[in-house]
Design a protein around this motif. Structure first.
Motif, PDB file in Angstrom:
ATOM      1  N   LYS A  58       4.369   8.990 -14.381  1.00 21.96           N
ATOM      2  CA  LYS A  58       4.453   9.458 -15.771  1.00 21.96           C
ATOM      3  C   LYS A  58       5.788  10.191 -15.970  1.00 21.96           C
ATOM      4  O   LYS A  58       6.453  10.031 -16.996  1.00 21.96           O
ATOM      5  CB  LYS A  58       3.281  10.404 -16.051  1.00 21.96           C
ATOM      6  N   LYS A 102      -3.193   2.236 -31.990  1.00 23.78           N
ATOM      7  CA  LYS A 102      -4.312   3.162 -32.152  1.00 23.78           C
ATOM      8  C   LYS A 102      -5.293   2.627 -33.183  1.00 23.78           C
ATOM      9  O   LYS A 102      -4.903   2.237 -34.284  1.00 23.78           O
ATOM     10  CB  LYS A 102      -3.802   4.540 -32.603  1.00 23.78           C
ATOM     11  N   GLU A 125      -2.239  21.032 -30.543  1.00 25.24           N
ATOM     12  CA  GLU A 125      -2.074  19.642 -30.104  1.00 25.24           C
ATOM     13  C   GLU A 125      -1.505  19.612 -28.700  1.00 25.24           C
ATOM     14  O   GLU A 125      -1.960  18.886 -27.829  1.00 25.24           O
ATOM     15  CB  GLU A 125      -1.068  18.931 -31.025  1.00 25.24           C
ATOM     16  N   ARG A 126      -0.463  20.450 -28.488  1.00 29.65           N
ATOM     17  CA  ARG A 126       0.249  20.385 -27.216  1.00 29.65           C
ATOM     18  C   ARG A 126      -0.646  20.802 -26.063  1.00 29.65           C
ATOM     19  O   ARG A 126      -0.565  20.274 -24.965  1.00 29.65           O
ATOM     20  CB  ARG A 126       1.472  21.313 -27.291  1.00 29.65           C
ATOM     21  N   TYR A 168      -4.816  18.866 -26.576  1.00 32.60           N
ATOM     22  CA  TYR A 168      -4.827  17.404 -26.470  1.00 32.60           C
ATOM     23  C   TYR A 168      -3.623  16.969 -25.657  1.00 32.60           C
ATOM     24  O   TYR A 168      -2.935  16.020 -26.008  1.00 32.60           O
ATOM     25  CB  TYR A 168      -4.821  16.769 -27.861  1.00 32.60           C
ATOM     26  N   SER A 169      -3.357  17.698 -24.577  1.00 35.60           N
ATOM     27  CA  SER A 169      -2.158  17.437 -23.796  1.00 35.60           C
ATOM     28  C   SER A 169      -2.211  16.032 -23.192  1.00 35.60           C
ATOM     29  O   SER A 169      -3.229  15.603 -22.667  1.00 35.60           O
ATOM     30  CB  SER A 169      -2.066  18.471 -22.677  1.00 35.60           C
ATOM     31  N   LYS A 170      -1.063  15.325 -23.281  1.00 36.89           N
ATOM     32  CA  LYS A 170      -1.029  13.953 -22.740  1.00 36.89           C
ATOM     33  C   LYS A 170      -0.849  13.962 -21.231  1.00 36.89           C
ATOM     34  O   LYS A 170      -1.026  12.953 -20.567  1.00 36.89           O
ATOM     35  CB  LYS A 170       0.138  13.197 -23.366  1.00 36.89           C
ATOM     36  N   THR A 171      -0.425  15.104 -20.688  1.00 34.72           N
ATOM     37  CA  THR A 171      -0.078  15.090 -19.261  1.00 34.72           C
ATOM     38  C   THR A 171      -1.038  15.911 -18.420  1.00 34.72           C
ATOM     39  O   THR A 171      -0.962  15.890 -17.209  1.00 34.72           O
ATOM     40  CB  THR A 171       1.335  15.668 -19.071  1.00 34.72           C
ATOM     41  N   CYS A 197      -4.899   4.947 -13.446  1.00 41.08           N
ATOM     42  CA  CYS A 197      -3.636   5.536 -13.913  1.00 41.08           C
ATOM     43  C   CYS A 197      -2.480   5.153 -12.986  1.00 41.08           C
ATOM     44  O   CYS A 197      -1.353   4.934 -13.434  1.00 41.08           O
ATOM     45  CB  CYS A 197      -3.741   7.060 -13.977  1.00 41.08           C
TER      46      CYS A 197
END
Length: 1776
Positions: free
Chosen positions: A1151, A1207, A138-139, A142-145, A1277
């Motif tokens: 961010k 979501k 996940e980290r 599917y990283s958010k950053t 963004c």
């Protein structure tokens, strides 16, 4: 070789898990146990210490690398306890939360290799948790950053993580399955991207290897649900591939425990559909089918696992599959689909062999065995091989090459040689005879090579196999043809393969001597008398090849490079020759030897080839001693003898010793010849002589230990044909240098090398002049001495270079014993050469830098001084590669366990020895090395570019070898880039840049992942722009800087600042290192900013620096404020490039500054119902989520009470156990701070400044690349971040700009305002109600203006804007937006275009909301229904697309409630009632709609308009929805059939072409068994229609529909007979075109074995074709010609067509029934039309398709039939 376990554990002290067995065969194996124990103890001790001290770098990293090298050298040579501990430790390391990515990958790769052999550890020995791996995935994936540039991951990380999970999977605990389902089930929302994620996780993580008694805690928990989902999903969504992967693995791991029978027809139908084969003439493919097709390897695994068992159903279907597609394999067919078919062909047999090996030959392990009832029986295997045979034989000659077919044959021949090999032989013998088709020869030979081992071994299965060998070899000889290289190569490969497998011994005498031989053995013994003949003929052929070799004349006049092909043939020749001589018996060898000797001594050639062949002659030609020391040109005779001599010395060392005195004498005479060619030959003589005596190598490679000398009555060589070598007693004979040989080597060195070195030394000191040629000659001698004796010279010694890196663990090097005891009493020539060469090098560089040839030679010597210990790495790698290739082409995967031939096994042991020789991992960096590396650096920056590049490649190798030496060398390289130095030349500057750039696979100095290195390197690269010698006008330098910057950006990975490993046991040191690394980080940022702000910095370097600075953004700490200021100001920089970087960077910075919000976990229950049911879709407990206009939050109070779920997927399936939601507004940190309370004042000040914003908006609304600009996610963004962090502070400044931009219709202005608005809407997520309300009051008018000003260029951007704004937002938060968009989208104001655009924008918003807005969808549908009769095409198309989205939610999936969104069924019913006028009308429907909207439009015209829109809807929904609504579509079918045109007419009529496309797409749909009767009855109805167009189209529809659902139809016999009846009925249609189409359809069905050609059908056609025609009445002149054909003619034609369909259904073979039918047809040749035409066309087609193999097909006909046929097929001669 498995020594008794007790003995094993005595020497080692433990039972080894699984060591590399080849180490036991090395000549010095007795010393290895002690060595491996010592190394292992070191590794265990040091890893343990480093972990205790929490020193991940360098300690743990260094020693884990040592562990992976240990595994490469010894295998898993440690005890089970150690194995488990290593795995647990590495698992902990990999899952450390703050670990740097590059280290994580290193640990992961090692962990994978520890887990790879899963049979070594059972589930009882090891259990690994699954959650840490999931969190890691996940980290990272599917990283958010990552998209904001705060994290940089390498591209390889995904593959490594997948492999890691795959190898940990068998050890997940038994509770894991349940936990995973709880975790991921809530994500299963088919309209959302999370579906792909969830199913991807299922495929990757779900364990499928649990033992049978735990199955109820394993797959039984999910199998039913997921297989039902798979069955009901129709249009190949992207996640279906993951499901197939999961099922394939499940089936393979649990053969016999799952009943697949009910699903088998469905599985095979989908496999066939997934191959995307073309059917019919006008088929429109759905694009999605091509991108989302199944992975062939999954298909092969799944099918293999289904075979066998009591049902045998899968094999029947598989035979059906190959029967239906076999004609696609014919070489005349070609297309995109071919690669897939070939892959299937190659993977499937390999997969079956693997399964059979597991069932019959593999040692039992802890994994559950296949139950007896489901194992493959002999009958199963026979059926499997027979089903594939036809296709494979066709594919042998495929356009993509015969490799896939050869691999398939190799595996099929292992399964059943007697079925597979004879047909290949039948093709091979004629191919060897023919001269005109070389492609056929190469294809058949490569297939014969693949089955060689099965053929030669024979065995009970195929005893006559070996008898084919000699005839094949003899016939292959003509292939050695100097005019055709590819033929020559394949022939060499063929001969070499067969002779490796068979000892060439004449055992014909054994027939008399022994009386216990079988018939075949006697045959073989007699035949083996031909071996001698074969060898001699082969040699004649080779000599002829050498004679005609093109190098004869050219080589002597000038040094030409051999072409690639010639060197290949030369290699093939020499290796085949030596194989034959190795495998000969002594008698044959003697004869061959004499022949070679005569050839070599009577002819004088100048090629290597002959010399190489003579290398097996252990005798010496006389050496001529001429007084030729000073001649420039030597006579050819002497050259030839020297050449021969140098090649002859390539024999075993002990054979050379008797001649040692002569050899040394010759060397002393010849090494100083003037002629370059002369002395280089002498050097190679020196090299081979030293090498033969100094190296360790096996002496012989025969296929039987001990050679072929035993008498025949004891041992018969033919029994050894194809026999594998026995690992337990290989009996390798090694050459180990004896004492005499060693002293011979050292004496030779004393004699020859000493002089050269002294001479060079005197030259350097100026005591003796030497010309350049002399220096080169001396260097050549030195180099060859070093190469020849390298293995006996000890490595360089010296002092280590002091502390380059601080570590609390010792970092020492590992020395491996490679069979040589270094003799320390003698002089170490390596060190002497090193000293002299360095002096010479400095002398040359100072006095004659242009002597490049000597410099080249010196570079080679330095390389060998550093690394050479008897073998070169690149040679080793290419040998390893060729070993793997040969192994692959001859291995026996069925019996497994290293059943290779002896020569291969010996080769592998030798490679193991060389691997030990070359392993230099983590060497101590000594001062000697430091000096040599400095010299290399100096050479890398000299004047001549060739010298530079050669030196650089040696330098890069050296840098990769010694520990931490890069840190030592970096400052030295950077000196050349220092702007304060004035004495740097341009060449040095370029050389230094190349050193930083590195080569493509080695170290890249510019990008070492350590703060110390980067902090030096990056600022230095930028500052080099200030060099006075900076040659920026030189394109090559500019290109270098571009490459350098590019490489750094490509390879950069985020480097940790925080290495702390929690428990806080040693927190002081951690804080120290943290602050110390953070200081380095800050310093680097400051340095880069200083560079940028330097006045004289050229713009190019300013850009490079800004690029580096943008890599410094991180997600664990903020960017220093000076850098933030820089980026904010750069938003208004003059350069577009800088502005782009600044926008991205600022989005990232915002961010970083995002305020954390408090989240609370909520247990969701709606209306008091507890949400645990297993039902998806619209339920009472998720109704409150949906958009309901009566319950919208329209006041502060409602807003605060409302529980927003952003979501989209939450709640559609099950609710998660804990749903984390944002806490209420009061509990959140304060929003809307004043300036004084802010930390981010820099940003606030700039964006509050109207002048700054004004400038920014001007820049943002400029055009970038005309016509190519798109909505920019980066800018979105940026604005999202601004409004998220600062609330509405900047609105007052931006509002006037937005209003002004939206009024301007220019594309770039509109795009800019769209980006701001979407950022604004998404950024307002957490604003208070009052602010949100004000916001919408401002936005609504702006959006209205925007929608009315929309243009063709900007509608895409507005669509993206609204879609982005609505993504992952609760629809109740955005109700203002939806209500605005729903205000009459199609109102005709602004023309059709604006209508279409409005709908597009609305669709973008609604599509993001998926299932949560049923009310809006209903309202929209109600609004659109009256407007479906639109005149304008673009509006119609858009409405069609919108309808698709409206009905997308109406799915028919398992465990899913019927949706509250609109249903297709109701809609279709309403449409049909409006389309009645069309359905009832007879005759053609013309598209005669006038486009002026006159009042008196009748119902019919309205219906036609409506129908056009419905067509658009059907077309767009074909590939997009999850399930096609079949019953509804069937009701529309009759209409479509009426309209669809038959011929492709050019008159473009939109309605007709749409109808045709619709039919084509619908016919490809997936059908279920229960739907088939409905479809067929509809088709039968239509086939009775009065319009022949409709009847014709029924047939084309039927073709595609049946083929795309083949196995579903075949599982329903009733359906098959209905289809058959339908086709036969249409075959007798009154319309000629329909009859012909019916015949084509019939032949297609016969060809794919859907219908069978039986007696009954043949009889039916024959009776029809004999129908009597009525007599023709004499027509009265002028009477009306009767155009309607009589019924009798139609029936007779139908019969003929039927027969011709039968003929055409078998285009590539001649079944037994065909000759008779052809005879029947020929009788009708001259009848009335259309019968005669049909017969003629059939015969010409028959001739065209059977022409290639006519010789074969002829056999099926009798002589009389052949006569008739020849008459018909050969056109009569005009002059006869």
């Amino acid at each position: 070789m498995k020594r008794e376990v007790s003995e094993d554990s005595d020497t080692l002290g433990f039972v080894s898990q699984k060591e590399i067995i080849y180490n036991r065969l090395l000549p010095y194996e007795s010393k290895l146990d002690a060595e491996s124990n010592e190394i292992l103890a070191q590794i265990k001790g040091n890893i343990g210490r480093a972990v205790q001290l929490r020193e991940i770098w360098p300690g743990v990293l260094f020693w884990t690398r040592k562990l992976s090298t240990y595994i490469r050298l010894y295998g898993r040579k440690f005890s089970k306890e150690d194995h488990v501990l290593f795995i647990k430790l590495l698992y902990e390391l990999v899952t450390l939360p703050k670990l740097e990515i590059s280290m994580m990958q290193g640990f992961a790769r090692l962990l994978i290799s520890l887990l790879k052999k899963r049979e070594l550890l059972s589930r009882d020995d090891l259990e690994l948790p699954w959650r840490p791996l999931y969190e890691l995935q996940e980290r990272i994936l599917y990283s958010k950053t990552e998209h904001l540039g705060l994290n940089w991951f390498p591209s390889s990380v995904e593959g490594v993580l997948r492999a890691l999970v795959k190898n940990c999977r068998p050890y997940f605990p038994e509770s894991a399955t349940q936990e995973m389902l709880v975790e991921w089930r809530p994500l299963l929302c088919p309209f959302d991207v999370t579906m792909q994620r969830a199913i991807g996780y299922f495929e990757l993580f779900l364990p499928t290897t649990l033992p049978p008694h735990l199955h109820h805690r394993g797959f039984k928990l999910w199998f039913k649900d997921l297989i039902d989902l798979w069955v009901t999903v129709q249009n190949l969504p992207a996640w279906e591939m993951h499901l197939v992967g999961l099922f394939a693995r499940l089936a393979n791991d649990n053969i016999g425990y799952i009943d697949w029978d009910p699903y088998i027809p469905k599985i095979f139908t989908r496999i066939l559909r997934s191959l995307n084969l073309p059917v019919g003439s006008s088929q429109t493919l759905v694009s999605r089918y091509q991108t989302n097709a199944y992975d062939i390897s999954h298909v092969a695994t799944w099918v293999t696992a289904l075979l066998g068992g009591p049902g045998k159903q899968a094999q029947t279907q598989l035979s059906g599959l190959f029967n239906s597609i076999s004609s696609f394999f014919h070489p005349s067919n070609h297309g995109r689909w071919l690669m897939k078919l070939m892959k299937l062909l190659q993977r499937l047999p390999a997969s079956v062999v693997r399964r059979l090996h597991r069932e019959r030959y593999r040692k039992p392990t802890w994994l559950a065995p296949v139950p007896e009832s489901h194992r493959l029986t002999e009958q199963d295997i026979t059926d499997f091989v027979s089903s594939m045979k036809q296709s494979v034989l066709l594919a042998m000659f495929s356009k993509t090459g015969s490799l896939d077919a050869a691999q398939a044959l190799q595996n099929l021949a292992l399964l059943q040689p007697e079925l597979v090999i004879p047909p290949v032989l039948e093709k091979t013998y004629p191919a060897m005879e023919t001269l005109t088709e070389p492609h056929q020869l190469t294809a058949t030979l490569s297939c014969m090579i693949a089955v060689a081992r099965s053929l030669v071994t024979g065995g009970q299965r195929f005893p006559e196999g070996p008898t084919h060998m000699l005839p094949l070899l003899m016939r292959a000889l003509p292939g050695i043809d100097p005019n055709d290289f590819s033929k020559c190569m394949i022939t060499f490969q063929f001969i070499a393969t067969f002779t490796t497998l068979v000892p060439l011994v004449d055992c014909s005498s054994a027939v008399q001597e022994r009386n216990d031989l079988t018939k075949v053995e006697k045959e073989l013994c007699s035949a083996s008398a031909e071996f001698e003949d074969f060898v001699l003929q082969f040699m004649d052929r080779c000599f002829a090849l050498i004679d005609s070799s093109t190098l004869e004349q050219t080589r002597e006049e000038m040094e030409t490079e051999k072409t690639h092909l010639e060197s290949l043939v030369e290699l093939g020749l020499s290796s085949t020759f030596s194989t034959i001589l190795t495998q000969c018996s002594t008698e044959i060898f003697q004869v061959a030897l004499e022949k070679v000797f005569i050839f070599a001594t009577t002819n004088i050639f100048e090629t290597h080839v002959a010399g190489r062949m003579v290398a097996d002659i252990p005798c010496h030609p006389k050496c001529h001693r001429y007084e030729v020391l000073n001649d420039e040109e030597l006579d050819k005779d002497l050259m030839w003898n020297l050449q021969l001599l140098s090649e002859v010395t390539r024999v075993d060392g002990d054979k050379l010793l008797p001649y040692s005195a002569q050899l040394v004498q010759i060397l002393q005479l010849t090494l100083h010849l003037k002629s370059k060619q002369g002395y280089s030959l002498a050097c190679s003589l020196l090299y081979y002589t030293l090498r033969s005596t100094a190296l360790i190598y096996p002496i012989e490679y025969c296929s039987v230990p001990g050679g072929f000398q035993q008498p025949h009555h004891q041992h018969l060589p033919i029994k050894d044909w194809g026999r594998p070598g026995d690992l337990l007693n290989l009996a390798i004979q090694w050459h180990m240098p004896s004492e005499e040989e060693k002293s011979f080597v050292f004496n030779t060195l004393d004699l020859l090398l000493q002089n050269e070195l002294k001479q060079l030394q005197r030259h350097v000191q100026g005591e003796q002049e030497m010309s350049r040629d002399d220096i080169l000659q001396s260097l050549s001698i030195v180099h060859h001495c070093l190469l020849g004796a390298g293995s006996l010279l000890p490595p360089l010694r010296g002092e280590p270079v002091p502390e380059l890196v601080h570590s609390m663990v010792q970092l020492c090097e590992t020395n491996l014993y490679t069979g040589v005891e270094y003799d320390m009493s003698r002089q170490n020539y390596r060190e002497v050469i090193c000293t002299v060469i360095r002096q010479l090098l400095h002398h040359i560089l100072d006095h004659s830098e242009d002597d490049t040839k000597s410099l080249f030679s010196i570079i080679k010597v330095i390389n060998d001084l550093l690394h050479f210990r008897g073998s070169h790495k690149h040679e080793f790698e290419s040998r390893w590669k060729s070993f793997s290739l040969v192994k692959k082409s001859m291995e026996n995967r069925l019996h497994g366990s290293k059943q290779h031939i002896r020569a291969l096994l010996i080769d592998r042991v030798m490679l193991q020895h060389e691997l030990r020789n070359l392993t230099v991992e983590g060497c101590k960096y000594l001062t000697v090395h430091q000096n040599l590396i400095k010299d290399l650096l100096r050479l890398s920056t000299t004047t001549y570019s060739q010298v530079r590049s050669k030196a650089q490649s040696v330098l890069f190798t050296a840098l990769g070898t010694y520990n931490f030496c890069c840190r030592d060398i970096i400052p030295r390289v950077l000196e050349y880039l220092d702007p304060t130095r004035t004495n740097v030349t341009q060449q040095q500057f370029k050389g230094a840049l190349y050193c930083l750039l590195g080569n493509h696979n080695g170290v890249c100095l510019a990008n070492l992942q350590y703060w110390d290195c980067i902090a030096l390197m990056w600022p230095a690269i930028v500052r080099s722009g200030l060099c006075p010698t900076m040659y920026l006008e030189k394109p090559s330098v500019v290109r270098l800087f571009d490459d350098l910057a590019d490489k750094i950006h490509r390879q950069f990975e985020t480097i940790s600042i925080d290495f702390s490993v929690s428990p806080p046991a040693c927190s002081q040191t951690d804080n120290l290192s943290l602050s110390h690394l953070y200081r380095k980080y800050k310093k680097l940022v400051e340095d880069l900013l200083d560079c940028i702000s330097h006045r004289n910095m050229p713009w190019k370097f300013e850009h490079i620096a800004i690029g580096f600075l943008s890599l410094m953004l991180r997600d664990d700490c903020c960017l220093p404020s000076r850098a933030v200021l820089f980026f904010v100001q750069s938003l208004n920089h003059d350069s577009l490039l800088v502005r782009k970087v600044a926008i991205s960077a600022l989005a990232g910075i915002l961010k970083q500054l995002k305020r954390p919000r408090k989240k609370v976990s909520t247990k969701v229950s709606g209306n008091g119902v507890h949400a645990d049911s297993m039902v998806s879709g619209d339920r009472p407990d998720n109704q409150w989520l949906q958009y309901n206009s009566s319950r919208l939050p329209r006041s502060q109070q409602d807003w605060d009470k409302c529980c927003f779920i952003e979501k989209t997927h939450w709640g559609y399936s099950t609710w998660p156990r804990k749903l984390m939601l944002h806490a209420p507004f009061e509990e959140q940190p304060k929003q809307g701070k004043t300036r004084e309370e802010m930390t981010e004042q820099i940003i606030y000040d700039h964006f509050s400044d109207p002048i700054f914003v004004d400038q920014l908006i001007q820049y943002l609304s400029l055009e970038d690349r005309k016509g190519k600009d798109k909505f920019s996610p980066r800018r979105f963004c940026l604005f999202k971040g601004l409004f998220r962090n600062f609330d509405d502070s900047f609105l007052p400044v931006l509002k006037p700009h937005m209003e002004q931009l939206v009024g301007d219709t220019h594309e770039s202005k509109q795009r800019c305002v769209a980006e701001i608005i979407s950022g604004l809407i998404r950024g307002s997520k957490h604003w208070s109600y009052s602010k949100v309300e004000k916001l919408w009051a401002m936005l609504c008018p702006i959006l209205r203006t925007a929608l009315s000003n929309i243009t063709i260029e900007t509608y895409g951007d507005w669509g993206t804007c609204i879609a982005t704004a609505c993504e992952s937002r609760d629809p109740r938060k955005l109700h203002w937006l939806f209500e605005l968009l729903m205000e009459s989208p199609v109102n005709g104001e602004g023309g059709s275009f604006v209508d279409a655009c409005r709908l597009y924008v609305l669709q973008g918003g609604l599509a993001q909301q998926e299932w949560r807005v049923p009310e809006l969808l209903h309202r929209l549908l109600q609004y659109l229904e009256p407007k479906l009769t639109q005149v304008y095409k673009n509006v119609r198309e858009r409405i069609g697309s919108v309808l698709t989205y409206i009905f997308m939610i109406d799915v028919n999936l398992p465990h899913t409630q019927p949706t509250t969104s609109p249903h297709i069924a109701d809609f279709t019913a309403r449409m049909l009632s409006r389309l009645k006028p069309l359905l009832e009308s007879e005759g053609e429907i013309q598209n005669h709609v006038l486009d002026d909207n006159t009042e008196e439009q009748d119902e019919r015209t309205q219906a036609i308009k409506l129908f056009k829109t419905v067509l658009k809807w059907l077309m767009t929904s074909a590939g997009r929805t999850f399930s096609s609504a079949l019953p509804e579509q069937l009701q529309l079918l009759p209409l479509l059939f009426k309209i669809a045109p038959v011929e492709n007419d050019d008159s473009f009529d939109e309605m007709k072409t749409d109808a045709k496309t619709c039919l084509s797409l619908m016919s490809q749909g997936l059908l279920y068994t229960e739907q088939i009767p409905q479809v067929l009855s509809t088709l039968q109805e239509i086939s009775k229609s009065s319009s022949w167009h409709a009847r014709y189209t029924v047939l084309t529809y039927l073709q595609i529909m049946v083929f795309y659902n083949l196995f579903t139809f075949l599982s329903e016999p009733k359906a098959v007979s209905q289809v058959r009846a339908l086709v036969l009925e249409l075959l007798e249609d009154e319309q000629l075109e329909v009859r012909e189409m019916a015949a084509t359809t019939l032949s297609g069905f016969l060809q794919c074995n859907f219908l069978l050609m039986d007696k009954h059908m043949q009889a039916h056609f024959e009776t029809l074709s004999k129908t009597q025609l009525p007599n023709r009445r004499r027509r009265v002149l002028g009477s009306v010609v009767d155009t309607i054909p009589s019924a009798e003619l139609v029936r007779r034609h139908a019969g003929v067509l039927g027969l011709s369909a039968c003929v055409l259904s078998r285009p590539y073979d001649v079944p037994t029934w065909m000759p008779q039918i052809l005879m029947d047809l020929s009788a009708h040749l001259n009848e009335t039309q259309p019968i005669g035409m049909t017969v003629r066309k059939t015969l010409s087609d028959f001739r065209r398709t059977h022409h290639d193999n006519w010789q074969e097909h002829k056999q099926q006909f009798t002589d009389d039939q052949l006569l008739v046929l020849t008459d018909l097929l050969v056109s009569p001669c005009y002059y006869a």
